[in-house]
Design an enzyme around this catalytic site. Structure first.
Site, PDB file in Angstrom:
ATOM      1  N   ARG A  91       0.832  -1.211   0.000  1.00 23.43           N
ATOM      2  CA  ARG A  91       0.000   0.000   0.000  1.00 23.43           C
ATOM      3  C   ARG A  91       0.867   1.262   0.000  1.00 23.43           C
ATOM      4  NH1 ARG A  91      -5.506  -0.937   0.437  1.00 23.43           N
ATOM      5  NH2 ARG A  91      -6.037   0.937   1.592  1.00 23.43           N
ATOM      6  N   THR A  97      -5.397   6.030  -2.386  1.00 24.92           N
ATOM      7  CA  THR A  97      -6.447   5.626  -3.330  1.00 24.92           C
ATOM      8  C   THR A  97      -6.710   6.721  -4.369  1.00 24.92           C
ATOM      9  OG1 THR A  97      -7.462   4.382  -1.538  1.00 24.92           O
ATOM     10  CG2 THR A  97      -8.832   4.769  -3.477  1.00 24.92           C
ATOM     11  N   HIS A 121      -4.871  -2.041  -7.606  1.00 25.71           N
ATOM     12  CA  HIS A 121      -5.514  -2.383  -6.333  1.00 25.71           C
ATOM     13  C   HIS A 121      -4.514  -3.115  -5.453  1.00 25.71           C
ATOM     14  CE1 HIS A 121      -8.525  -4.189  -3.584  1.00 25.71           C
ATOM     15  NE2 HIS A 121      -7.804  -5.294  -3.692  1.00 25.71           N
TER      16      HIS A 121
HETATM   17  P1  CMP Z   1      -9.600   0.153  -4.581  1.00 28.66           P
HETATM   18  O1  CMP Z   1      -9.290   0.531  -3.171  1.00 28.66           O
HETATM   19  O2  CMP Z   1      -8.647  -0.610  -5.372  1.00 28.66           O
HETATM   20  O3  CMP Z   1     -11.022  -0.619  -4.587  1.00 28.66           O
HETATM   21  C1  CMP Z   1     -12.225   0.101  -4.409  1.00 28.66           C
HETATM   22  C2  CMP Z   1     -12.230   1.212  -5.410  1.00 28.66           C
HETATM   23  O4  CMP Z   1     -13.361   2.068  -5.375  1.00 28.66           O
HETATM   24  C3  CMP Z   1     -11.074   2.171  -5.098  1.00 28.66           C
HETATM   25  O5  CMP Z   1      -9.868   1.515  -5.393  1.00 28.66           O
HETATM   26  C4  CMP Z   1     -11.413   3.329  -5.986  1.00 28.66           C
HETATM   27  O6  CMP Z   1     -10.997   3.126  -7.318  1.00 28.66           O
HETATM   28  C5  CMP Z   1     -12.930   3.296  -5.934  1.00 28.66           C
HETATM   29  N1  CMP Z   1     -13.411   4.379  -5.077  1.00 28.66           N
HETATM   30  C6  CMP Z   1     -13.221   4.533  -3.764  1.00 28.66           C
HETATM   31  N2  CMP Z   1     -13.843   5.657  -3.322  1.00 28.66           N
HETATM   32  C7  CMP Z   1     -14.412   6.219  -4.406  1.00 28.66           C
HETATM   33  C8  CMP Z   1     -15.176   7.393  -4.614  1.00 28.66           C
HETATM   34  N3  CMP Z   1     -15.479   8.214  -3.604  1.00 28.66           N
HETATM   35  N4  CMP Z   1     -15.589   7.667  -5.873  1.00 28.66           N
HETATM   36  C9  CMP Z   1     -15.295   6.832  -6.885  1.00 28.66           C
HETATM   37  N5  CMP Z   1     -14.567   5.689  -6.758  1.00 28.66           N
HETATM   38  C10 CMP Z   1     -14.130   5.398  -5.530  1.00 28.66           C
END
Ligand code: CMP
Length: 144
Positions: A91, A97, A121
């Site tokens: 991470r 993220t 991811h």
């Molecule tokens: P990841 O953590 O790989 O898996 C869940 C995904 O949801 C995250 O990456 C983002 O790509 C997406 N994500 C998380 N929060 C949001 C948000 N507020 N709006 C759009 N996409 C999101």
């Protein structure tokens, strides 16, 4: 069984945006260079049904439908990575993220374009790492 790898593995996905842009090898290079070992890897495509299942914890979020559509929009690379402290270290390597907040040199800083199209991811806990690895791979497909 991979249970004995608890704490030493994480599941990564190179997402459809990064695959489409030709970033598979630059991303894998960075991962290996950071000391992770690939113990399973496949190119696959999620159906809407399997993306819905994989992201079930986000079911009630406003972005869920868009997330499922995006994650099933093209090929992905799913990878099981092995290293001491795999989840935490990975991470750090991929960054926040939201790429806007990802530190310079992290994979999301280099290759992501938005919060949704964030290139990669990484599992968020050791428990989820095991669960996610077994979502994509059978025990026979994992090489220690
Ligand atoms: P990841 O953590 O790989 O898996 C869940 C995904 O949801 C995250 O990456 C983002 O790509 C997406 N994500 C998380 N929060 C949001 C948000 N507020 N709006 C759009 N996409 C999101």
């Amino acid at each position: 069984m991979i249970d004995h790898m608890f704490g030493k593995i994480t599941l990564s996905i190179i997402k459809p945006d990064a695959v489409k842009k030709g970033y598979i090898f630059p991303i894998l290079y960075k991962i290996i260079h950071a000391g992770f070992h690939i113990i399973a890897l496949k190119m696959t495509e999620l159906s809407k049904k399997s993306a819905t299942k994989f992201y079930a914890e986000h079911e009630r979020k406003l972005f869920f439908e868009s997330l499922v559509k995006f994650m099933s929009s093209g090929p992905i690379i799913s990878v099981i990575l092995e290293k001491e402290n795999a989840v935490k270290d990975f991470r750090v390597l991929i960054g926040e993220t939201n790429p806007v907040y990802a530190k310079k040199g992290t994979i999301r800083n280099l290759y992501a374009t938005s919060l949704e199209k964030n290139a990669i991811h990484g599992s968020d806990s050791n428990q989820n790492a095991i669960k996610e690895c077994l979502f994509y791979f059978s025990n026979r497909e994992i090489f220690f």
